[in-house]
Enzyme design. Structure first.
Site, mmCIF file in Angstrom:
data_model
loop_
_atom_site.group_PDB
_atom_site.id
_atom_site.type_symbol
_atom_site.label_atom_id
_atom_site.label_comp_id
_atom_site.label_asym_id
_atom_site.label_seq_id
_atom_site.Cartn_x
_atom_site.Cartn_y
_atom_site.Cartn_z
ATOM 1 C CG PHE A 80 -1.673 -1.023 1.689
ATOM 2 C CD1 PHE A 80 -3.260 -1.427 1.194
ATOM 3 C CD2 PHE A 80 -1.789 -1.650 2.293
ATOM 4 C CE1 PHE A 80 -3.844 -2.279 1.261
ATOM 5 C CE2 PHE A 80 -2.520 -2.984 2.926
ATOM 6 C CZ PHE A 80 -3.387 -3.290 1.739
ATOM 7 C CB SER A 124 -6.487 4.086 -8.504
ATOM 8 O OG SER A 124 -6.639 4.849 -8.907
ATOM 9 C CE1 TYR A 149 -1.277 7.684 -6.505
ATOM 10 C CE2 TYR A 149 -3.600 7.464 -7.887
ATOM 11 C CZ TYR A 149 -2.952 6.885 -6.921
ATOM 12 O OH TYR A 149 -3.821 5.992 -6.405
ATOM 13 C CE LYS A 153 -1.279 4.062 -6.865
ATOM 14 N NZ LYS A 153 -0.630 3.229 -5.492
ATOM 15 C CG ASN A 198 -10.019 11.730 -2.198
ATOM 16 O OD1 ASN A 198 -9.230 11.535 -1.607
ATOM 17 N ND2 ASN A 198 -10.386 11.707 -4.016
HETATM 18 P P1 NAD Z 1 -3.114 6.464 2.840
HETATM 19 O O1 NAD Z 1 -2.161 7.421 2.507
HETATM 20 O O2 NAD Z 1 -3.707 6.567 3.900
HETATM 21 O O3 NAD Z 1 -1.794 5.176 3.096
HETATM 22 C C1 NAD Z 1 -0.581 4.642 2.559
HETATM 23 C C2 NAD Z 1 0.547 4.602 3.393
HETATM 24 O O4 NAD Z 1 2.029 4.362 3.577
HETATM 25 C C3 NAD Z 1 0.938 5.892 4.473
HETATM 26 O O5 NAD Z 1 0.054 5.648 6.068
HETATM 27 C C4 NAD Z 1 2.484 6.437 4.559
HETATM 28 O O6 NAD Z 1 2.133 6.824 5.305
HETATM 29 C C5 NAD Z 1 2.912 5.189 4.348
HETATM 30 N N1 NAD Z 1 4.242 5.624 3.028
HETATM 31 C C6 NAD Z 1 4.529 6.448 2.383
HETATM 32 N N2 NAD Z 1 5.038 6.701 1.644
HETATM 33 C C7 NAD Z 1 5.607 5.378 2.444
HETATM 34 C C8 NAD Z 1 6.990 5.054 2.352
HETATM 35 N N3 NAD Z 1 8.136 4.901 1.196
HETATM 36 N N4 NAD Z 1 7.294 3.816 3.197
HETATM 37 C C9 NAD Z 1 6.339 3.594 4.278
HETATM 38 N N5 NAD Z 1 5.298 3.972 4.255
HETATM 39 C C10 NAD Z 1 4.931 4.822 3.663
HETATM 40 O O7 NAD Z 1 -3.733 5.886 1.293
HETATM 41 P P2 NAD Z 1 -4.473 4.761 1.562
HETATM 42 O O8 NAD Z 1 -6.113 5.551 0.413
HETATM 43 O O9 NAD Z 1 -4.413 4.149 2.385
HETATM 44 O O10 NAD Z 1 -4.160 4.389 -0.265
HETATM 45 C C11 NAD Z 1 -2.895 2.929 -0.024
HETATM 46 C C12 NAD Z 1 -2.335 2.733 -1.136
HETATM 47 O O11 NAD Z 1 -3.598 2.833 -2.173
HETATM 48 C C13 NAD Z 1 -1.703 4.145 -2.185
HETATM 49 O O12 NAD Z 1 -0.779 3.094 -2.989
HETATM 50 C C14 NAD Z 1 -2.502 4.766 -3.149
HETATM 51 O O13 NAD Z 1 -2.161 5.294 -3.688
HETATM 52 C C15 NAD Z 1 -3.268 3.360 -3.603
HETATM 53 N N6 NAD Z 1 -4.953 4.076 -3.748
HETATM 54 C C16 NAD Z 1 -6.146 4.575 -2.818
HETATM 55 C C17 NAD Z 1 -7.318 5.269 -3.249
HETATM 56 C C18 NAD Z 1 -7.877 5.492 -2.551
HETATM 57 O O14 NAD Z 1 -8.775 6.186 -2.800
HETATM 58 N N7 NAD Z 1 -7.462 5.903 -0.829
HETATM 59 C C19 NAD Z 1 -7.595 5.360 -4.520
HETATM 60 C C20 NAD Z 1 -6.750 4.227 -5.382
HETATM 61 C C21 NAD Z 1 -5.621 3.052 -4.832
HETATM 62 C C1 UD1 Z 2 -9.738 11.017 -7.020
HETATM 63 C C2 UD1 Z 2 -8.246 10.913 -8.060
HETATM 64 C C3 UD1 Z 2 -8.121 10.058 -8.238
HETATM 65 C C4 UD1 Z 2 -8.283 8.989 -7.232
HETATM 66 C C5 UD1 Z 2 -9.614 9.149 -6.262
HETATM 67 C C6 UD1 Z 2 -9.515 8.038 -5.073
HETATM 68 C C7 UD1 Z 2 -8.351 13.535 -8.859
HETATM 69 C C8 UD1 Z 2 -8.727 14.272 -10.189
HETATM 70 N N1 UD1 Z 2 -9.258 12.031 -8.898
HETATM 71 O O1 UD1 Z 2 -11.069 10.941 -7.801
HETATM 72 O O2 UD1 Z 2 -6.674 9.923 -8.742
HETATM 73 O O3 UD1 Z 2 -7.879 7.989 -7.442
HETATM 74 O O4 UD1 Z 2 -10.099 10.558 -5.433
HETATM 75 O O5 UD1 Z 2 -9.351 8.567 -4.647
HETATM 76 O O6 UD1 Z 2 -7.837 14.196 -7.642
HETATM 77 N N2 UD1 Z 2 -16.324 16.503 -5.976
HETATM 78 C C9 UD1 Z 2 -16.791 17.499 -5.460
HETATM 79 N N3 UD1 Z 2 -16.344 18.163 -4.322
HETATM 80 C C10 UD1 Z 2 -15.712 17.810 -3.437
HETATM 81 C C11 UD1 Z 2 -14.491 17.156 -4.104
HETATM 82 C C12 UD1 Z 2 -15.152 16.269 -4.820
HETATM 83 O O7 UD1 Z 2 -17.958 17.938 -6.108
HETATM 84 O O8 UD1 Z 2 -15.103 18.974 -2.983
HETATM 85 C C13 UD1 Z 2 -16.385 15.474 -6.933
HETATM 86 C C14 UD1 Z 2 -15.850 14.969 -7.541
HETATM 87 O O9 UD1 Z 2 -15.869 16.182 -9.179
HETATM 88 C C15 UD1 Z 2 -16.156 13.895 -8.226
HETATM 89 C C16 UD1 Z 2 -16.614 13.415 -6.644
HETATM 90 O O10 UD1 Z 2 -16.920 14.743 -6.504
HETATM 91 O O11 UD1 Z 2 -16.815 14.312 -8.953
HETATM 92 C C17 UD1 Z 2 -15.458 12.036 -6.463
HETATM 93 O O12 UD1 Z 2 -14.341 13.287 -5.875
HETATM 94 P P1 UD1 Z 2 -13.337 12.294 -5.744
HETATM 95 O O13 UD1 Z 2 -13.316 12.059 -4.487
HETATM 96 O O14 UD1 Z 2 -11.922 13.141 -5.488
HETATM 97 O O15 UD1 Z 2 -12.958 11.394 -6.389
HETATM 98 P P2 UD1 Z 2 -12.787 11.324 -7.645
HETATM 99 O O16 UD1 Z 2 -12.551 12.177 -8.344
HETATM 100 O O17 UD1 Z 2 -12.462 10.544 -8.214
#
Ligand code: NAD
Ligand code: UD1
Length: 337
Positions: A80, A124, A149, A153, A198
């Site tokens: 992660f 993602s 970003y 991925k 988000n």
């Molecule tokens: P998060 O930031 O809460 O978790 C990532 C963790 O990695 C954190 O605890 C951070 O401290 C740790 N970290 C970062 N760099 C590090 C390093 N070099 N060594 C050790 N630890 C490190 O994020 P999350 O939402 O839990 O996401 C986890 C993974 O899923 C990430 O790779 C993210 O890109 C991917 N992802 C997340 C989402 C989302 O919407 N949350 C969507 C698609 C993909």
């Molecule tokens: C975002 C990231 C995407 C990432 C995903 C999950 C961007 C451009 N994309 O996507 O790369 O994988 O989060 O972490 O940042 N919205 C509002 N008001 C807000 C926030 C969001 O209207 O304050 C709307 C957005 O326009 C979108 C929806 O809510 O239509 C969801 O947004 P968000 O939660 O940021 O996710 P993604 O856009 O899907």
């Protein structure tokens, strides 16, 4: 069986740790706490009544990583760890490429050195091409990323695929859609630093009074109500998807990719209405300009995960809204007391 979760103190990692511990796995976490708190790990232990081995380290540091593999009989890794803020990646592309690629490659090298053969990676939905028709299926073309970003991925997916081919490792690439919500206990949840980017954390912070109102980015999209449509998935369902992926990796070799979503689109307005209804609370909002880089809609075809992983999301939008609010209300400042 011990599983190493890199980045396991984070949002998705901590929820996955709970599900793994509940299923009887041993959990080892390596996290530098750059975007998380050790308190999340203590709470994982509280929820499950089990202990976690925690190493505070940057997984790019070979010595530290090597020691983790040497000290524990790790049989699988869920990776992660990485940086995940889209806007920041546009401003600091080199940092994103350096940290995300280096972390993934160092972890893969560690696995190779210690003969660990199972790998699950947090990818993602952002890797799909913007031109792909909905819903997205795993065989569609990737590489439509619009920011560094997303490209990290895309590149790591390729690095993992090549490594699995060369080493006989089994790898599962999980393409997450929009994970939201929190553990129903309200003890762990998403704790974004600063103002959330988000939607769901923003809505929750409006609900708790930390932010005044929600800005809805655009109401002129070609969607039923004009607002953006996404595939929101409850974090507990997503976490269970990792357990299913691990089981799959135990039984197969090579690389397989799965969408983890609910398979249905929800608009911003629908999400807000559900949040208001589920929690009996008003969310003030205004419509503003579209956010740069946003697409109108995005949702998953989840057939493959259902057929091959035997996994499907069970929780609905109301559960996501209720649990997000429950976490936010109990922890208005996240893990900071
Ligand atoms: P998060 O930031 O809460 O978790 C990532 C963790 O990695 C954190 O605890 C951070 O401290 C740790 N970290 C970062 N760099 C590090 C390093 N070099 N060594 C050790 N630890 C490190 O994020 P999350 O939402 O839990 O996401 C986890 C993974 O899923 C990430 O790779 C993210 O890109 C991917 N992802 C997340 C989402 C989302 O919407 N949350 C969507 C698609 C993909
Ligand atoms: C975002 C990231 C995407 C990432 C995903 C999950 C961007 C451009 N994309 O996507 O790369 O994988 O989060 O972490 O940042 N919205 C509002 N008001 C807000 C926030 C969001 O209207 O304050 C709307 C957005 O326009 C979108 C929806 O809510 O239509 C969801 O947004 P968000 O939660 O940021 O996710 P993604 O856009 O899907």
């Amino acid at each position: 069986m011990a599983v190493l979760l890199t980045g396991g103190a984070g949002y998705i990692g901590s929820h996955t740790a709970v599900e793994l511990l509940n299923e009887g796995y041993e959990v080892v976490i390596a996290d530098d706490l750059s975007n998380s708190s050790e308190e999340a790990i203590r709470r994982v232990e509280k929820i499950t009544g089990k202990t976690v081995s925690f190493y505070r380290c940057d997984v790019r540091e070979w010595e530290a990583l090597n020691r983790i593999f040497a000290d524990n009989s790790i049989e699988a890794v869920i990776h992660f760890a990485g940086l995940k803020a889209v806007g920041e990646s546009v401003r600091e592309p080199l940092r994103y490429y350096r940290v995300n690629l280096d972390a993934a490659m160092t972890v893969l090298e560690g696995m190779q050195t210690h003969g660990v053969k199972r790998f699950v990676f947090s990818s993602s939905a952002t890797v799909y091409g913007a031109e792909c028709p909905f819903p997205y299926t795993e065989d569609m073309e990737t590489g439509g990323c619009t920011n560094p970003y997303g490209w990290t991925k895309f590149m790591i997916e390729q690095i993992v695929t090549d490594t699995a081919k060369a080493t006989g490792m089994s790898a599962v690439l999980l393409r997450y859609f929009n994970p939201v919500g929190a553990h129903p206990s309200g003890l762990i949840g998403e704790d974004p630093a600063g103002i959330p980017n988000n939607l769901m954390p923003f809505v929750s912070q409006v609900a708790v009074g930390k932010l005044k109102r929600l800005n809805i980015f655009g109401n002129d999209y070609p969607t039923p109500d004009g607002t953006g449509v996404r595939d929101y998935i409850h974090i507990v369902d997503l976490a269970k998807g990792h357990v299913a992926a691990l089981v799959y990796a135990e039984q197969h070799t090579g690389t397989e990719v799965f969408n983890l979503g609910r398979g249905s689109g929800v608009s911003v307005l629908e999400l807000v209405e559900n949040f208001e209804r589920a929690n009996d609370i008003k969310i003030p909002y205004v419509f503003t300009e579209r956010r740069e880089g946003d697409i109108a809609e995005c949702w998953a075809d989840t057939t493959k995960a259902k057929e091959l992983l035997g996994w499907t999301a069970k929780l609905g939008l109301e559960d996501m809204c209720r649990d997000s609010w429950n976490w936010q209300r109990q922890n208005p400042n996240g893990y900071d007391e």
